[in-house]
Design an enzyme around this catalytic site. Structure first.
Site, mmCIF file in Angstrom:
data_model
loop_
_atom_site.group_PDB
_atom_site.id
_atom_site.type_symbol
_atom_site.label_atom_id
_atom_site.label_comp_id
_atom_site.label_asym_id
_atom_site.label_seq_id
_atom_site.Cartn_x
_atom_site.Cartn_y
_atom_site.Cartn_z
ATOM 1 N N TRP A 65 0.814 -1.214 0.000
ATOM 2 C CA TRP A 65 0.000 0.000 0.000
ATOM 3 C C TRP A 65 0.845 1.261 0.000
ATOM 4 O O TRP A 65 0.552 2.217 -0.725
ATOM 5 C CB TRP A 65 -0.988 -0.010 1.173
ATOM 6 N N ASP A 100 -1.910 6.496 6.295
ATOM 7 C CA ASP A 100 -2.948 5.591 5.810
ATOM 8 C C ASP A 100 -3.165 4.586 6.931
ATOM 9 O O ASP A 100 -2.296 3.766 7.217
ATOM 10 C CB ASP A 100 -2.478 4.899 4.531
ATOM 11 N N LYS A 112 -12.720 -1.967 6.202
ATOM 12 C CA LYS A 112 -12.017 -2.936 7.042
ATOM 13 C C LYS A 112 -12.527 -2.939 8.478
ATOM 14 O O LYS A 112 -12.546 -3.985 9.111
ATOM 15 C CB LYS A 112 -10.518 -2.667 7.025
#
Length: 176
Positions: free
Chosen positions: A66, A131, A155
């Protein structure tokens, strides 16, 4: 069943969601909470587009998939520097932060590789962007140490496609 996003019912739901999130994370009054579309990956472009110019230095710490994607997107909009790159198993040491960089971006928990920061990185007073998609609201966070925290809601806190961005107010309004 449908509910208008302009209706009184939805307005109440949105206000309660923000109030609950502010209480849960103890979000300071000088931060805005935004519920956005596009998933967290959209923020890979929105962060540099809103915080830096094309000739500005920005720093990225790459610890897995990511953060690598965030760096690649950052390179499209800024002079993005890979300040540190891990081995996909641990947090890298010896970060090389750019002089005058507009921000330092990192991914707090790389779920694919299993690399999670246990504390807030020390970036020498630079603006910190995180993030937190994979561990959002799973642990206490001192929001005041960040300029921006963003997270894909699917999530931990909401439906797929929704992103929550917590942004310090002084960073709003400078988009190119």
């Amino acid at each position: 069943m449908e509910m208008s996003h302009r209706g009184k019912e939805f307005d109440g739901v949105a206000k309660k969601a923000e109030a609950d999130l502010r209480k849960l994370l103890n979000i300071p009054d000088n931060y805005k909470v935004m519920f956005l579309q596009g998933g967290a990956s959209t923020q890979f472009a929105m962060v540099p587009f809103n915080l830096a110019g094309a000739e500005d230095a920005t720093d990225y710490v790459v610890t897995g998939s990511w953060s690598k994607k965030a760096l690649d997107e950052g390179k499209m909009f800024t002079k993005a520097n890979c300040a540190a790159k891990g081995d996909n198993k641990s947090i890298p040491t010896g970060w090389s932060l750019s002089e005058g960089s507009k921000y330092v971006h990192y991914c707090d928990n790389e779920t694919i590789q299993g690399v999670e920061f246990k504390s807030v990185p020390d970036v020498g007073g630079r603006l910190l962007v995180a993030d937190m998609s994979s561990n959002f609201v799973s642990k206490p966070v001192d929001v005041s140490k960040y300029g921006i925290i963003y997270a894909g809601a699917q999530k931990n806190v909401g439906p797929a496609g929704v992103t929550i961005a917590i942004v310090r107010e002084d960073l709003i309004g400078s988009a190119r």
